[in-house]
Design a protein around this motif. Structure first.
Motif, PDB file in Angstrom:
ATOM      1  N   GLY A 242      64.760  15.398  30.096  1.00 56.08           N
ATOM      2  CA  GLY A 242      64.898  16.373  31.171  1.00 56.08           C
ATOM      3  C   GLY A 242      65.507  17.670  30.666  1.00 56.08           C
ATOM      4  N   GLN A 243      65.545  18.638  31.572  1.00 50.90           N
ATOM      5  CA  GLN A 243      66.145  19.920  31.222  1.00 50.90           C
ATOM      6  C   GLN A 243      66.518  20.680  32.491  1.00 50.90           C
ATOM      7  N   VAL A 244      67.400  21.659  32.312  1.00 55.95           N
ATOM      8  CA  VAL A 244      67.792  22.524  33.423  1.00 55.95           C
ATOM      9  C   VAL A 244      66.618  23.442  33.761  1.00 55.95           C
ATOM     10  N   VAL A 245      66.278  23.520  35.044  1.00 58.19           N
ATOM     11  CA  VAL A 245      65.146  24.353  35.455  1.00 58.19           C
ATOM     12  C   VAL A 245      65.593  25.521  36.341  1.00 58.19           C
ATOM     13  N   ASP A 246      66.879  25.560  36.694  1.00 57.42           N
ATOM     14  CA  ASP A 246      67.326  26.639  37.594  1.00 57.42           C
ATOM     15  C   ASP A 246      68.796  26.932  37.306  1.00 57.42           C
ATOM     16  N   ARG A 247      69.122  28.238  37.151  1.00 56.63           N
ATOM     17  CA  ARG A 247      70.495  28.668  36.932  1.00 56.63           C
ATOM     18  C   ARG A 247      70.804  29.819  37.893  1.00 56.63           C
ATOM     19  N   ASP A 248      72.097  30.059  38.143  1.00 61.85           N
ATOM     20  CA  ASP A 248      72.453  31.185  39.006  1.00 61.85           C
ATOM     21  C   ASP A 248      72.557  32.447  38.166  1.00 61.85           C
ATOM     22  N   ALA A 249      72.976  33.514  38.799  1.00 60.87           N
ATOM     23  CA  ALA A 249      73.025  34.811  38.113  1.00 60.87           C
ATOM     24  C   ALA A 249      73.975  34.800  36.932  1.00 60.87           C
ATOM     25  N   ASP A 250      74.963  33.921  36.985  1.00 58.59           N
ATOM     26  CA  ASP A 250      75.920  33.840  35.882  1.00 58.59           C
ATOM     27  C   ASP A 250      75.489  32.836  34.811  1.00 58.59           C
ATOM     28  N   GLY A 251      74.292  32.247  34.991  1.00 57.91           N
ATOM     29  CA  GLY A 251      73.809  31.277  34.008  1.00 57.91           C
ATOM     30  C   GLY A 251      74.316  29.869  34.219  1.00 57.91           C
ATOM     31  N   ILE A 252      74.991  29.638  35.336  1.00 60.32           N
ATOM     32  CA  ILE A 252      75.488  28.282  35.612  1.00 60.32           C
ATOM     33  C   ILE A 252      74.313  27.407  36.060  1.00 60.32           C
ATOM     34  N   PRO A 253      74.142  26.239  35.453  1.00 65.21           N
ATOM     35  CA  PRO A 253      73.039  25.351  35.844  1.00 65.21           C
ATOM     36  C   PRO A 253      73.131  24.936  37.294  1.00 65.21           C
ATOM     37  N   LEU A 254      72.005  25.028  37.992  1.00 63.36           N
ATOM     38  CA  LEU A 254      71.934  24.609  39.383  1.00 63.36           C
ATOM     39  C   LEU A 254      71.100  23.341  39.573  1.00 63.36           C
ATOM     40  N   ARG A 255      70.059  23.237  38.807  1.00 61.83           N
ATOM     41  CA  ARG A 255      69.158  22.084  38.990  1.00 61.83           C
ATOM     42  C   ARG A 255      68.573  21.679  37.640  1.00 61.83           C
ATOM     43  N   ALA A 256      68.461  20.365  37.484  1.00 57.81           N
ATOM     44  CA  ALA A 256      67.785  19.809  36.308  1.00 57.81           C
ATOM     45  C   ALA A 256      66.772  18.786  36.791  1.00 57.81           C
ATOM     46  N   THR A 257      65.717  18.634  36.041  1.00 54.92           N
ATOM     47  CA  THR A 257      64.697  17.654  36.408  1.00 54.92           C
ATOM     48  C   THR A 257      64.118  17.034  35.152  1.00 54.92           C
ATOM     49  N   GLY A 258      63.496  15.893  35.318  1.00 55.77           N
ATOM     50  CA  GLY A 258      62.929  15.221  34.150  1.00 55.77           C
ATOM     51  C   GLY A 258      62.274  13.901  34.520  1.00 55.77           C
ATOM     52  N   VAL A 259      62.036  13.094  33.529  1.00 54.38           N
ATOM     53  CA  VAL A 259      61.376  11.790  33.700  1.00 54.38           C
ATOM     54  C   VAL A 259      62.155  10.754  32.903  1.00 54.38           C
ATOM     55  N   TRP A 260      61.850   9.493  33.213  1.00 53.16           N
ATOM     56  CA  TRP A 260      62.266   8.446  32.279  1.00 53.16           C
ATOM     57  C   TRP A 260      61.121   7.470  32.081  1.00 53.16           C
ATOM     58  N   LEU A 261      61.064   6.938  30.920  1.00 58.00           N
ATOM     59  CA  LEU A 261      59.994   6.027  30.517  1.00 58.00           C
ATOM     60  C   LEU A 261      60.582   4.654  30.239  1.00 58.00           C
ATOM     61  N   ASP A 262      59.948   3.649  30.790  1.00 56.24           N
ATOM     62  CA  ASP A 262      60.409   2.278  30.559  1.00 56.24           C
ATOM     63  C   ASP A 262      60.038   1.858  29.135  1.00 56.24           C
TER      64      ASP A 262
END
Length: 446
Positions: free
Chosen positions: A95-115
């Motif tokens: 996964g990785q961070v996909v959204d940050r605020d104006a100051d670069g603070i991470p807001l949202r991360a998304t990803g997958v997992w594989l069995d």
């Protein structure tokens, strides 16, 4: 939109809204853990940590922190998550961070997992199998379907004397001892094809040319489509065991002092000889031999000298008869010689004369020349009346004593005695007299 994409994909996906600390997992991800949206609707950091295996929490925290700080472009780590049923599911989380605020603070991360549970189990099984191969005390060789050796372990190298690079690409015939015929190997491969395995004793040859007895197990490894993928052979050395077996068998059948047969061997050989005589119409001769003068040598020179004489004489008797004949020591100075496959009774006479000659020739010994002779009683099979092995030995014993009474250093043949005629009845004695047993004609050594 992102949530809709997550729920509709066939992958196990997750989205983590960091500011409200809300972790969403799609239905495929939940199903992987045995859950549904109803049983596990949303998670926060505490709930996520509860899903993680305790020893994996630090691993995740470090990977997560390195990504959030910009040290890694994405978070990637292998974790164990607890299934609703209680067991652990191994997943590769990406996964990785996909959204940050104006100051670069991470807001949202998304990803997958594989069995990757099945993959890790397979890898663990392979690693375990590798450890077994490496550390096994059993010699192991693995061949491809064409029976070319593709792997051996250290135990194989120690046992056979071959280095692994000397046998790779060869076939197991490099170990062939030459002691098994084509039928033996045909039966082995037939068992492998029919049952998928074979086990048994086999003689192999080491690199230095020495022979060894092995207990070997061979298994056929098949793929999911049923095709042969490999053959695995495991074996160990049983040479010492076979040697001990042979020694025990010899001790059970042979006289410890002289090395010729004992009573047990005589009984077995006698039964075989009588059965063969019936099948082939041949004759059997049983000769009972007792030494003349042996007691005097024992009394004069001692038992050690007497033992040496018995050993030397037993070997002479063995050389005096044919390979198919059997020499047995019953005990003391008494021997039995079983002569088989005779075309006629007279064929035994020359052999008996050779036995008399062997017994009467002086024997060189540290105390000086030792000389004895033999009295021999001979009987034959078949006879007019039914007779078994024990009866034959009794007849030969009777004839031997006849030879002794006749002067020793000679042989006597047992002869059946016809019943005597009944005497005329008288007023004072009307009992019937009868004779039983046998008589023997004595023959001296020419």
């Amino acid at each position: 939109m992102l949530d809709q994409i997550m729920q509709s994909t066939a992958l196990a996906t997750w989205t983590w809204d960091l500011r409200p600390d809300k972790l969403n997992i799609n239905e495929h991800g939940l199903a992987l853990l045995g859950h549904s949206p109803a049983s596990l609707p949303t998670l926060d950091t505490t709930g996520w940590n509860a899903l993680l295996h305790p020893t994996d929490r630090t691993l995740f925290e470090h990977a997560w922190a390195r990504h959030l700080s910009g040290q890694r472009p994405q978070v990637e780590c292998e974790l164990r998550l607890q299934h609703r049923a209680g067991h652990w599911v191994t997943v590769l989380l990406l996964g990785q961070v996909v959204d940050r605020d104006a100051d670069g603070i991470p807001l949202r991360a998304t990803g997958v997992w594989l069995d990757v549970s099945a993959l890790r189990q397979q890898q663990q099984a392979q690693a375990l199998a590798e450890l077994v191969i490496i550390h096994s005390h059993e010699a192991i060789l693995i061949t491809d379907p064409q029976r070319r050796i593709v792997r051996v372990n250290e135990a194989f190298c120690r046992l056979t004397g071959y280095a692994s690079d000397e046998v790779l690409g060869q076939t197991p015939t490099i170990l062939a001892s030459g002691r098994h015929d084509a039928a033996f190997f045909a039966a082995m491969w037939q068992a492998l094809q029919a049952n998928g395995s074979w086990s048994g004793e086999i003689w192999n040859r080491r690199r230095d040319g020495s022979l060894m007895a092995n207990w070997m197990m061979i298994s056929t490894v098949r793929g999911s489509d049923g095709s042969v993928q490999a053959y695995v052979g495991m074996f160990h050395d049983i040479t010492a065991h076979k040697r001990n077996e042979a020694e025990l068998r010899r001790a059970a059948l042979y006289d410890a002092l002289t090395g010729v047969g004992n009573r047990v061997l005589l009984q077995d050989r006698l039964e075989q000889a009588l059965a063969r005589s019936e099948r082939h119409g041949t004759f059997v001769a049983v000769a009972m031999l007792d030494l003349d003068g042996f007691k005097a040598i024992n009394d004069t020179h001692g038992h050690a000298t007497g033992d040496r004489l018995l050993v030397a004489l037993a070997q002479r008797l063995r050389r005096a008869v044919r390979e198919a004949d059997t020499v047995v020591r019953l005990g003391g100075d008494e021997f039995v010689v079983l002569m088989v496959d005779l075309a006629q009774r007279a064929d035994a006479v020359a052999l008996v004369q050779r036995l008399l000659d062997a017994a009467s020739r002086p024997i060189d010994d540290p105390v000086g020349p030792l000389q004895v002779s033999a009295s021999i009683g001979v009987t034959y099979y078949p006879q007019a009346a039914p007779v078994d092995g024990n009866a034959l030995l009794h007849q030969a014993d009777e004839a031997m004593y006849t030879a002794k009474r006749a002067g020793r250093n000679r042989y006597a043949e047992w002869q059946p005695t016809a019943p005597a005629a009944d005497p005329p009845a008288t007023p004072t004695d009307n009992r019937a007299a009868s004779a039983s047993g046998g008589n023997a004609g004595a023959n001296s050594q020419p």
